[in-house]
Design an enzyme around this catalytic site. Sequence first.
Site, mmCIF file in Angstrom:
data_model
loop_
_atom_site.group_PDB
_atom_site.id
_atom_site.type_symbol
_atom_site.label_atom_id
_atom_site.label_comp_id
_atom_site.label_asym_id
_atom_site.label_seq_id
_atom_site.Cartn_x
_atom_site.Cartn_y
_atom_site.Cartn_z
ATOM 1 N N LYS A 86 0.852 -1.187 0.000
ATOM 2 C CA LYS A 86 0.000 0.000 0.000
ATOM 3 C C LYS A 86 0.884 1.232 0.000
ATOM 4 O O LYS A 86 1.803 1.352 0.810
ATOM 5 C CB LYS A 86 -0.905 -0.002 1.239
ATOM 6 C CG LYS A 86 -1.739 1.244 1.422
ATOM 7 C CD LYS A 86 -1.537 1.980 2.741
ATOM 8 C CE LYS A 86 -0.265 1.810 3.435
ATOM 9 N NZ LYS A 86 0.105 2.853 4.403
ATOM 10 N N GLY A 120 1.661 -5.469 6.989
ATOM 11 C CA GLY A 120 0.827 -6.211 7.929
ATOM 12 C C GLY A 120 -0.653 -6.012 7.670
ATOM 13 O O GLY A 120 -1.451 -6.956 7.752
ATOM 14 N N ASP A 159 -5.271 0.993 8.529
ATOM 15 C CA ASP A 159 -4.973 0.740 7.121
ATOM 16 C C ASP A 159 -5.670 -0.506 6.575
ATOM 17 O O ASP A 159 -5.701 -0.716 5.360
ATOM 18 C CB ASP A 159 -3.462 0.569 6.911
ATOM 19 C CG ASP A 159 -2.729 1.901 6.817
ATOM 20 O OD1 ASP A 159 -3.391 2.935 6.569
ATOM 21 O OD2 ASP A 159 -1.496 1.911 6.994
ATOM 22 N N ILE A 218 4.403 0.765 4.251
ATOM 23 C CA ILE A 218 3.718 0.374 3.020
ATOM 24 C C ILE A 218 2.645 -0.688 3.301
ATOM 25 O O ILE A 218 2.256 -1.451 2.421
ATOM 26 C CB ILE A 218 4.703 -0.110 1.929
ATOM 27 C CG1 ILE A 218 5.671 -1.169 2.461
ATOM 28 C CG2 ILE A 218 5.475 1.071 1.359
ATOM 29 C CD1 ILE A 218 6.635 -1.700 1.406
#
Length: 296
Positions: A11, A106, A140, A103
């Site tokens: 991400k 996890g 996230d 990024i």
Amino acid sequence: MRSVTVHAPAKINLSLHIVGKRADGFHILESLVVFTDYGDEIQIIESDKLQLEIIGEFGKELSSFSVEDNLVWKAALALQKYSQKSLGAEIILTKNLPLASGIGGGSADAAATIKALVKLWKLNIADEKLAEIALTLGSDVPVCLYGKPAIMSGVGEKIAPVTLQDNPYIVLINPNIPLATAEVFQKFSSLRTEGEAIQKVRHTDKTGLLRYICNDEILEIYDKNDLESAAIAKLPIIGEILTSLQSTQGCFMARMSGSGATCFGLYHDELSAKSAAYKLQKTYPQAWCMNTHIVH
């Protein structure tokens, strides 16, 4: 024996703005998020009991932590609890992305686990409920569950789709030094508390990034990462890497993703990206460096 495999892409926060703070201490964010072709992988295999195996480039490093703290394990338990069934599965996580790197490794792994288990266990759960479960795992995780370009806001619960005009090539580079999100936010808060002007490491967007990849609906205020200065204060090499990225031929924007320490450069063509990755790996031999592209 049935199995399901789901890609868990990196991400990337093309922008990250801190727009406020709630009474409970959580920061309110606005972030333009995209995903890359490269990432981790989750494979789920039928089993009588729940178990997790971690392999891949960064698998050994991740395995040194308690399984109870792993977001993949937490995601599986959360879905198992919601189903109210003692469902089992053998989960194999191929960890290709560095840890604590900004990024969403996890988070992407947790989202991929949810997708794979829903399919393997044949669960009928509405997308809205899955997003609620995802948010309990981290801010996230919902956007990673969505898995497409979006503006993420609030504490991660608000997701607005974004249409990309193109999918530029991207170079990711991480100094291979974990940087804890909490520490960066603490530094960000202390800089603001002390009344210091947070120096913006504003690397020129030579061609108008947002106009290049996004529809006109995206405001040009999505133009920076508010956490860059705080992250650089914690880990100065981030500033050096950003400068090195910007100097590579064909790079039209360089920025840090998330809370760091991964930085990225965007390129119009694959050759420029490959050349930049090669050059950067030479300059920073201990770093993790990867060239890939942004996907729709």
